[in-house]
Design a protein around this motif. Sequence first.
Motif, PDB file in Angstrom:
ATOM      1  N   LEU A 140       0.865  -1.174   0.000  1.00 28.95           N
ATOM      2  CA  LEU A 140       0.000   0.000   0.000  1.00 28.95           C
ATOM      3  C   LEU A 140       0.905   1.228   0.000  1.00 28.95           C
ATOM      4  N   VAL A 141       0.701   2.128  -0.948  1.00 24.22           N
ATOM      5  CA  VAL A 141       1.517   3.332  -1.059  1.00 24.22           C
ATOM      6  C   VAL A 141       0.723   4.512  -0.515  1.00 24.22           C
ATOM      7  N   VAL A 142       1.318   5.213   0.436  1.00 26.53           N
ATOM      8  CA  VAL A 142       0.673   6.379   1.037  1.00 26.53           C
ATOM      9  C   VAL A 142       1.528   7.600   0.723  1.00 26.53           C
ATOM     10  N   GLY A 143       1.080   8.419  -0.209  1.00 31.78           N
ATOM     11  CA  GLY A 143       1.825   9.602  -0.603  1.00 31.78           C
ATOM     12  C   GLY A 143       1.192  10.240  -1.819  1.00 31.78           C
ATOM     13  N   SER A 144       1.696  11.384  -2.218  1.00 35.94           N
ATOM     14  CA  SER A 144       1.168  12.083  -3.389  1.00 35.94           C
ATOM     15  C   SER A 144       2.285  12.863  -4.056  1.00 35.94           C
ATOM     16  N   GLY A 145       2.042  13.278  -5.297  1.00 32.52           N
ATOM     17  CA  GLY A 145       3.032  14.055  -6.028  1.00 32.52           C
ATOM     18  C   GLY A 145       3.653  13.267  -7.168  1.00 32.52           C
ATOM     19  N   SER A 146       4.465  13.962  -7.963  1.00 37.34           N
ATOM     20  CA  SER A 146       5.057  13.353  -9.158  1.00 37.34           C
ATOM     21  C   SER A 146       6.026  12.226  -8.811  1.00 37.34           C
ATOM     22  N   GLU A 147       6.777  12.368  -7.712  1.00 39.11           N
ATOM     23  CA  GLU A 147       7.720  11.316  -7.333  1.00 39.11           C
ATOM     24  C   GLU A 147       6.989  10.034  -6.954  1.00 39.11           C
ATOM     25  N   VAL A 148       5.851  10.166  -6.288  1.00 44.87           N
ATOM     26  CA  VAL A 148       5.056   8.991  -5.927  1.00 44.87           C
ATOM     27  C   VAL A 148       4.504   8.323  -7.180  1.00 44.87           C
ATOM     28  N   GLN A 189       1.312  -6.668   2.445  1.00 41.30           N
ATOM     29  CA  GLN A 189       2.393  -7.001   3.391  1.00 41.30           C
ATOM     30  C   GLN A 189       3.264  -5.795   3.745  1.00 41.30           C
ATOM     31  N   TYR A 190       3.207  -4.748   2.904  1.00 42.68           N
ATOM     32  CA  TYR A 190       4.041  -3.571   3.128  1.00 42.68           C
ATOM     33  C   TYR A 190       3.212  -2.298   2.995  1.00 42.68           C
ATOM     34  N   ILE A 191       3.600  -1.307   3.758  1.00 35.32           N
ATOM     35  CA  ILE A 191       3.089   0.053   3.588  1.00 35.32           C
ATOM     36  C   ILE A 191       4.278   0.937   3.244  1.00 35.32           C
ATOM     37  N   VAL A 192       4.266   1.527   2.036  1.00 38.74           N
ATOM     38  CA  VAL A 192       5.309   2.463   1.619  1.00 38.74           C
ATOM     39  C   VAL A 192       4.743   3.862   1.843  1.00 38.74           C
ATOM     40  N   ALA A 193       5.198   4.545   2.882  1.00 34.59           N
ATOM     41  CA  ALA A 193       4.554   5.782   3.318  1.00 34.59           C
ATOM     42  C   ALA A 193       5.524   6.949   3.342  1.00 34.59           C
ATOM     43  N   ASP A 194       4.997   8.124   3.022  1.00 36.98           N
ATOM     44  CA  ASP A 194       5.751   9.372   3.088  1.00 36.98           C
ATOM     45  C   ASP A 194       5.803   9.814   4.550  1.00 36.98           C
ATOM     46  N   MET A 195       6.897   9.481   5.229  1.00 36.35           N
ATOM     47  CA  MET A 195       7.026   9.754   6.657  1.00 36.35           C
ATOM     48  C   MET A 195       7.146  11.249   6.972  1.00 36.35           C
ATOM     49  N   THR A 196       7.433  12.064   5.974  1.00 33.44           N
ATOM     50  CA  THR A 196       7.546  13.502   6.215  1.00 33.44           C
ATOM     51  C   THR A 196       6.175  14.175   6.252  1.00 33.44           C
ATOM     52  N   SER A 197       5.134  13.479   5.825  1.00 34.30           N
ATOM     53  CA  SER A 197       3.792  14.046   5.814  1.00 34.30           C
ATOM     54  C   SER A 197       3.186  14.024   7.213  1.00 34.30           C
ATOM     55  N   SER A 198       2.692  15.163   7.658  1.00 38.19           N
ATOM     56  CA  SER A 198       2.059  15.232   8.978  1.00 38.19           C
ATOM     57  C   SER A 198       0.793  14.382   9.018  1.00 38.19           C
ATOM     58  N   VAL A 218       7.619   0.998   5.253  1.00 32.11           N
ATOM     59  CA  VAL A 218       8.846   1.433   4.586  1.00 32.11           C
ATOM     60  C   VAL A 218       8.752   2.926   4.287  1.00 32.11           C
ATOM     61  N   ASP A 219       9.827   3.642   4.560  1.00 31.86           N
ATOM     62  CA  ASP A 219       9.855   5.065   4.243  1.00 31.86           C
ATOM     63  C   ASP A 219       9.869   5.252   2.734  1.00 31.86           C
ATOM     64  N   LEU A 220       8.947   6.049   2.222  1.00 29.89           N
ATOM     65  CA  LEU A 220       8.792   6.223   0.781  1.00 29.89           C
ATOM     66  C   LEU A 220      10.035   6.814   0.138  1.00 29.89           C
ATOM     67  N   HIS A 221      10.666   7.782   0.785  1.00 28.71           N
ATOM     68  CA  HIS A 221      11.831   8.444   0.195  1.00 28.71           C
ATOM     69  C   HIS A 221      13.033   7.510   0.129  1.00 28.71           C
ATOM     70  N   ILE A 231      18.280  10.755  -5.286  1.00 27.41           N
ATOM     71  CA  ILE A 231      17.624  11.271  -4.104  1.00 27.41           C
ATOM     72  C   ILE A 231      16.329  11.985  -4.494  1.00 27.41           C
ATOM     73  N   PRO A 232      15.194  11.648  -3.877  1.00 25.59           N
ATOM     74  CA  PRO A 232      13.963  12.403  -4.157  1.00 25.59           C
ATOM     75  C   PRO A 232      14.070  13.799  -3.550  1.00 25.59           C
ATOM     76  N   LEU A 233      13.926  14.823  -4.356  1.00 22.13           N
ATOM     77  CA  LEU A 233      14.145  16.191  -3.882  1.00 22.13           C
ATOM     78  C   LEU A 233      13.078  16.635  -2.892  1.00 22.13           C
ATOM     79  N   SER A 234      11.950  15.935  -2.860  1.00 20.55           N
ATOM     80  CA  SER A 234      10.896  16.321  -1.921  1.00 20.55           C
ATOM     81  C   SER A 234      11.303  16.100  -0.466  1.00 20.55           C
ATOM     82  N   CYS A 235      12.316  15.280  -0.238  1.00 23.06           N
ATOM     83  CA  CYS A 235      12.752  15.033   1.143  1.00 23.06           C
ATOM     84  C   CYS A 235      13.848  15.999   1.583  1.00 23.06           C
ATOM     85  N   MET A 236      14.267  16.865   0.673  1.00 18.83           N
ATOM     86  CA  MET A 236      15.390  17.741   0.965  1.00 18.83           C
ATOM     87  C   MET A 236      15.013  18.823   1.973  1.00 18.83           C
TER      88      MET A 236
END
Length: 442
Positions: A140-148, A189-198, A218-221, A231-236
């Motif tokens: 399951l992917v939890v995130g948004s944007g072009s990188e996702v 079995q996995y959640i790939v999530a954007d951990m920087t998202s509040s 799993v951390d998405l970045h 490196i995904p620039l969204s995590c910068m």
Amino acid sequence: MRTINKKEPVLLGFGDLLILALSLYITLVVRYQSVPSDELIQSHAFSFAVIFIYSIIVFYISGLYGRIIAISRASIPGIIVRAQIASGLVAVALFYFIPAFGVAPKINLFIYIALSTALLILWRIGAYSITSLRRKDMALVVGSGSEVQELVHEMSVNRHVGLYPIHVIDPVQLSEQGSTMFDTIPAFQYIVADMTSSHVQKILPELYRRYFPGVQIVDLHEFYEMVFSRIPLSCMNYAWIMSNISSITPQIYDAIKRALDIILGAIVTCAMCVVYPFVALAIKIEDGGRIFIAQDRMGKYQKPVKIYKFRSMQRNESGKWLSESDNKVTRVGMFIRKTRIDELPQGVAIMKGDISLIGPRTGLIELEKRLEQELPYYTVRTIIKPGLTGWAQINQEKPPQSIEENKVRLSYDLYYIKHRSLGLDLQITLRTIKTLLSRVGM
């Protein structure tokens, strides 16, 4: 976590070596119509061991250990045949011109080349079929944007990524509807999530309570970096930079890298001297203009460095991309750019220490300042010496000509700065050789 099979290239290389050794053994059986004796095997061992090693290097340069190669099964035979021709030509030269490599009769070499080519094709196609059946875990992917979106597409089509995106959830939607929305999603079995998202952080305790220990998060970045080697620039942000980027490397790495720069810089300079008369004559015949150009470029810590190149355009350009200027590449310039001959005068700068053989691409100062204004944290790439070739250059087909393309270059440069090592430098060197050979039609 079985997200990417990093052992696969190693297993393929080990399998290739076994096939090459088996090919030699079968060659001796066919040639002498009997089981080869230990003495006969030993008489061939040294010569063919060198050929084996060289063949593996050629296979690597040909892309046979890359993550993309197995996607196209139909391309495997052609790549192997071309790689075998390249390694076979060198083997023939060794056997016929260097006495230490001579094995009589030399017909053994040609039988070996034919057998090994056929067996390698059969082995690689078989390996492709087996690995294509490898089961993927649902994610399951939890995130948004072009990188996702880019990551989800790669997870869907690339068999080397061990996770398949069963569903994608926008963090805002997750925050609004709560964890109950997971009830309608098939098992994963996995959640790939954007951990920087509040929004994701708010729901994480609930996810762990409901799914732990059956589901891994799993951390998405980090996953994006693992999949794309950039490196995904969204995590910068400043915290990420201070945690992951440093100008300090082991002294032994710096010493070896500097020694190699001096040696290879001298080789590049010698190559420049060899081609100089021909390039100079071609440039003068075409338009009678200058042979060399000098440019002020951005060096380490944003200090300017003087770079010399063979002129490939009608005039020297100061701070525009080719798409923005009426300055044209000359006919001679088109060839020397394609073959990277125009870069050879930079061997002097490499020996001086202004630039390195490998590192982020050095840019024109005016253009670099423009990019600093457009791209946050762009100057981080100047924390190390720029290079003649680098991770971004071998992963981007063409030099960046826009802000968006420079974003991609920056993401590759940051990956190199974070992971730089002698092993990564060797990989860049070999892939640069592959690129150069493909540009000249080899």
